[in-house]
Motif scaffolding. Sequence first.
Motif, PDB file in Angstrom:
ATOM      1  N   ASP A  29       0.827  -1.207   0.000  1.00 26.31           N
ATOM      2  CA  ASP A  29       0.000   0.000   0.000  1.00 26.31           C
ATOM      3  C   ASP A  29       0.858   1.253   0.000  1.00 26.31           C
ATOM      4  O   ASP A  29       0.419   2.319  -0.428  1.00 26.31           O
ATOM      5  CB  ASP A  29      -0.922   0.024   1.220  1.00 26.31           C
ATOM      6  N   ARG A  30       2.076   1.128   0.527  1.00 26.91           N
ATOM      7  CA  ARG A  30       3.053   2.212   0.524  1.00 26.91           C
ATOM      8  C   ARG A  30       4.429   1.585   0.321  1.00 26.91           C
ATOM      9  O   ARG A  30       4.687   0.494   0.817  1.00 26.91           O
ATOM     10  CB  ARG A  30       3.015   2.992   1.835  1.00 26.91           C
ATOM     11  N   LEU A  31       5.289   2.293  -0.374  1.00 23.11           N
ATOM     12  CA  LEU A  31       6.647   1.800  -0.565  1.00 23.11           C
ATOM     13  C   LEU A  31       7.391   1.864   0.764  1.00 23.11           C
ATOM     14  O   LEU A  31       7.103   2.731   1.595  1.00 23.11           O
ATOM     15  CB  LEU A  31       7.360   2.638  -1.625  1.00 23.11           C
ATOM     16  N   PRO A  32       8.354   0.963   0.992  1.00 26.20           N
ATOM     17  CA  PRO A  32       9.082   0.961   2.264  1.00 26.20           C
ATOM     18  C   PRO A  32       9.838   2.275   2.479  1.00 26.20           C
ATOM     19  O   PRO A  32      10.441   2.811   1.550  1.00 26.20           O
ATOM     20  CB  PRO A  32      10.025  -0.234   2.151  1.00 26.20           C
ATOM     21  N   ASP A  33       9.788   2.760   3.680  1.00 26.77           N
ATOM     22  CA  ASP A  33      10.355   4.053   4.048  1.00 26.77           C
ATOM     23  C   ASP A  33      11.878   4.011   4.132  1.00 26.77           C
ATOM     24  O   ASP A  33      12.442   3.099   4.737  1.00 26.77           O
ATOM     25  CB  ASP A  33       9.764   4.464   5.402  1.00 26.77           C
ATOM     26  N   GLY A  34      12.530   4.989   3.510  1.00 26.01           N
ATOM     27  CA  GLY A  34      13.967   5.181   3.657  1.00 26.01           C
ATOM     28  C   GLY A  34      14.850   4.169   2.953  1.00 26.01           C
ATOM     29  O   GLY A  34      16.040   4.110   3.223  1.00 26.01           O
ATOM     30  N   ILE A  35      14.315   3.378   2.051  1.00 28.47           N
ATOM     31  CA  ILE A  35      15.096   2.363   1.338  1.00 28.47           C
ATOM     32  C   ILE A  35      15.280   2.807  -0.113  1.00 28.47           C
ATOM     33  O   ILE A  35      14.327   3.243  -0.759  1.00 28.47           O
ATOM     34  CB  ILE A  35      14.374   0.996   1.381  1.00 28.47           C
ATOM     35  N   LEU A  36      16.510   2.660  -0.617  1.00 28.53           N
ATOM     36  CA  LEU A  36      16.754   2.961  -2.032  1.00 28.53           C
ATOM     37  C   LEU A  36      15.993   1.970  -2.900  1.00 28.53           C
ATOM     38  O   LEU A  36      16.101   0.750  -2.710  1.00 28.53           O
ATOM     39  CB  LEU A  36      18.242   2.862  -2.364  1.00 28.53           C
ATOM     40  N   LEU A  37      15.215   2.492  -3.826  1.00 30.81           N
ATOM     41  CA  LEU A  37      14.443   1.668  -4.753  1.00 30.81           C
ATOM     42  C   LEU A  37      14.743   2.100  -6.179  1.00 30.81           C
ATOM     43  O   LEU A  37      14.940   3.286  -6.437  1.00 30.81           O
ATOM     44  CB  LEU A  37      12.944   1.831  -4.497  1.00 30.81           C
ATOM     45  N   MET A  38      14.775   1.129  -7.078  1.00 29.33           N
ATOM     46  CA  MET A  38      14.957   1.444  -8.486  1.00 29.33           C
ATOM     47  C   MET A  38      13.641   1.162  -9.202  1.00 29.33           C
ATOM     48  O   MET A  38      13.033   0.105  -9.011  1.00 29.33           O
ATOM     49  CB  MET A  38      16.066   0.595  -9.099  1.00 29.33           C
ATOM     50  N   ALA A  39      13.219   2.118 -10.023  1.00 29.42           N
ATOM     51  CA  ALA A  39      11.984   1.975 -10.795  1.00 29.42           C
ATOM     52  C   ALA A  39      12.224   1.020 -11.959  1.00 29.42           C
ATOM     53  O   ALA A  39      13.182   1.176 -12.708  1.00 29.42           O
ATOM     54  CB  ALA A  39      11.528   3.333 -11.306  1.00 29.42           C
ATOM     55  N   ILE A  40      11.330   0.045 -12.102  1.00 33.84           N
ATOM     56  CA  ILE A  40      11.438  -0.933 -13.184  1.00 33.84           C
ATOM     57  C   ILE A  40      10.469  -0.604 -14.306  1.00 33.84           C
ATOM     58  O   ILE A  40      10.869  -0.500 -15.460  1.00 33.84           O
ATOM     59  CB  ILE A  40      11.167  -2.355 -12.662  1.00 33.84           C
ATOM     60  N   ALA A  41       9.193  -0.456 -13.960  1.00 32.37           N
ATOM     61  CA  ALA A  41       8.171  -0.195 -14.978  1.00 32.37           C
ATOM     62  C   ALA A  41       6.871   0.205 -14.312  1.00 32.37           C
ATOM     63  O   ALA A  41       6.656  -0.051 -13.140  1.00 32.37           O
ATOM     64  CB  ALA A  41       7.942  -1.428 -15.851  1.00 32.37           C
ATOM     65  N   GLY A  42       6.024   0.835 -15.087  1.00 35.22           N
ATOM     66  CA  GLY A  42       4.654   1.118 -14.679  1.00 35.22           C
ATOM     67  C   GLY A  42       3.748   0.417 -15.669  1.00 35.22           C
ATOM     68  O   GLY A  42       3.737   0.751 -16.852  1.00 35.22           O
ATOM     69  N   VAL A  43       3.041  -0.592 -15.214  1.00 32.76           N
ATOM     70  CA  VAL A  43       2.229  -1.420 -16.106  1.00 32.76           C
ATOM     71  C   VAL A  43       0.770  -1.000 -15.986  1.00 32.76           C
ATOM     72  O   VAL A  43       0.182  -1.053 -14.909  1.00 32.76           O
ATOM     73  CB  VAL A  43       2.391  -2.918 -15.767  1.00 32.76           C
ATOM     74  N   TRP A  44       0.202  -0.580 -17.109  1.00 32.40           N
ATOM     75  CA  TRP A  44      -1.190  -0.149 -17.120  1.00 32.40           C
ATOM     76  C   TRP A  44      -2.098  -1.345 -16.882  1.00 32.40           C
ATOM     77  O   TRP A  44      -1.929  -2.388 -17.495  1.00 32.40           O
ATOM     78  CB  TRP A  44      -1.554   0.498 -18.453  1.00 32.40           C
ATOM     79  N   GLY A  45      -3.068  -1.158 -15.986  1.00 34.05           N
ATOM     80  CA  GLY A  45      -4.090  -2.168 -15.776  1.00 34.05           C
ATOM     81  C   GLY A  45      -5.336  -1.779 -16.540  1.00 34.05           C
ATOM     82  O   GLY A  45      -6.009  -2.589 -17.154  1.00 34.05           O
ATOM     83  N   ASP A  46      -5.634  -0.505 -16.513  1.00 34.20           N
ATOM     84  CA  ASP A  46      -6.741   0.098 -17.254  1.00 34.20           C
ATOM     85  C   ASP A  46      -6.408   1.589 -17.336  1.00 34.20           C
ATOM     86  O   ASP A  46      -5.328   2.003 -16.943  1.00 34.20           O
ATOM     87  CB  ASP A  46      -8.090  -0.166 -16.575  1.00 34.20           C
ATOM     88  N   TYR A  47      -7.336   2.383 -17.790  1.00 31.60           N
ATOM     89  CA  TYR A  47      -7.017   3.798 -17.977  1.00 31.60           C
ATOM     90  C   TYR A  47      -7.002   4.592 -16.679  1.00 31.60           C
ATOM     91  O   TYR A  47      -6.601   5.753 -16.668  1.00 31.60           O
ATOM     92  CB  TYR A  47      -7.993   4.433 -18.969  1.00 31.60           C
ATOM     93  N   SER A  48      -7.428   4.000 -15.561  1.00 26.66           N
ATOM     94  CA  SER A  48      -7.413   4.752 -14.305  1.00 26.66           C
ATOM     95  C   SER A  48      -6.411   4.193 -13.306  1.00 26.66           C
ATOM     96  O   SER A  48      -6.277   4.714 -12.212  1.00 26.66           O
ATOM     97  CB  SER A  48      -8.811   4.762 -13.672  1.00 26.66           C
ATOM     98  N   GLY A  49      -5.683   3.133 -13.671  1.00 24.59           N
ATOM     99  CA  GLY A  49      -4.743   2.552 -12.723  1.00 24.59           C
ATOM    100  C   GLY A  49      -3.462   2.075 -13.375  1.00 24.59           C
ATOM    101  O   GLY A  49      -3.449   1.595 -14.499  1.00 24.59           O
ATOM    102  N   ILE A  50      -2.375   2.217 -12.631  1.00 23.48           N
ATOM    103  CA  ILE A  50      -1.056   1.792 -13.107  1.00 23.48           C
ATOM    104  C   ILE A  50      -0.362   1.062 -11.966  1.00 23.48           C
ATOM    105  O   ILE A  50      -0.461   1.477 -10.805  1.00 23.48           O
ATOM    106  CB  ILE A  50      -0.224   3.003 -13.610  1.00 23.48           C
ATOM    107  N   ARG A  51       0.297  -0.021 -12.272  1.00 23.78           N
ATOM    108  CA  ARG A  51       1.029  -0.792 -11.277  1.00 23.78           C
ATOM    109  C   ARG A  51       2.503  -0.433 -11.411  1.00 23.78           C
ATOM    110  O   ARG A  51       3.131  -0.779 -12.409  1.00 23.78           O
ATOM    111  CB  ARG A  51       0.801  -2.277 -11.492  1.00 23.78           C
ATOM    112  N   CYS A  52       3.006   0.273 -10.406  1.00 24.75           N
ATOM    113  CA  CYS A  52       4.399   0.732 -10.438  1.00 24.75           C
ATOM    114  C   CYS A  52       5.284  -0.318  -9.772  1.00 24.75           C
ATOM    115  O   CYS A  52       5.032  -0.728  -8.643  1.00 24.75           O
ATOM    116  CB  CYS A  52       4.516   2.070  -9.721  1.00 24.75           C
ATOM    117  N   LEU A  53       6.312  -0.737 -10.488  1.00 25.59           N
ATOM    118  CA  LEU A  53       7.185  -1.816 -10.043  1.00 25.59           C
ATOM    119  C   LEU A  53       8.555  -1.275  -9.672  1.00 25.59           C
ATOM    120  O   LEU A  53       9.143  -0.486 -10.407  1.00 25.59           O
ATOM    121  CB  LEU A  53       7.313  -2.856 -11.147  1.00 25.59           C
TER     122      LEU A  53
END
Length: 96
Positions: A29-53
């Motif tokens: 529900d929220r990305l972990p706090d204070g941890i370095l993360l690298m963005a992989i992709a944002g996958v569209w599920g429909d026109y109102s939602g995106i799954r950020c990886l």
Amino acid sequence: MQFEHTQFTLGFRQALEYGIDYRDYEKVDRLPDGILLMAIAGVWGDYSGIRCLFIDETGQTYRRHITGRAGQYIIRELDLNAKEMEVGQVVVADNG
């Protein structure tokens, strides 16, 4: 880490063609706090939602579902619009 894709936002089938299957990513529900993360992709599920990886330094993967409207898909803990993110972008979540 090298990626074959250069565009962050992808359709589901397009993501699968690159070997990206978000179903195995930990749903958060929220990305972990204070941890370095690298963005992989944002996958569209429909026109109102995106799954950020994202992936962290240990190889743990995260899937953050963002809903939006009017072109704004704000990841609150990053204060970023998912549509403006880049593949390989390094971020740190601030849940404070």
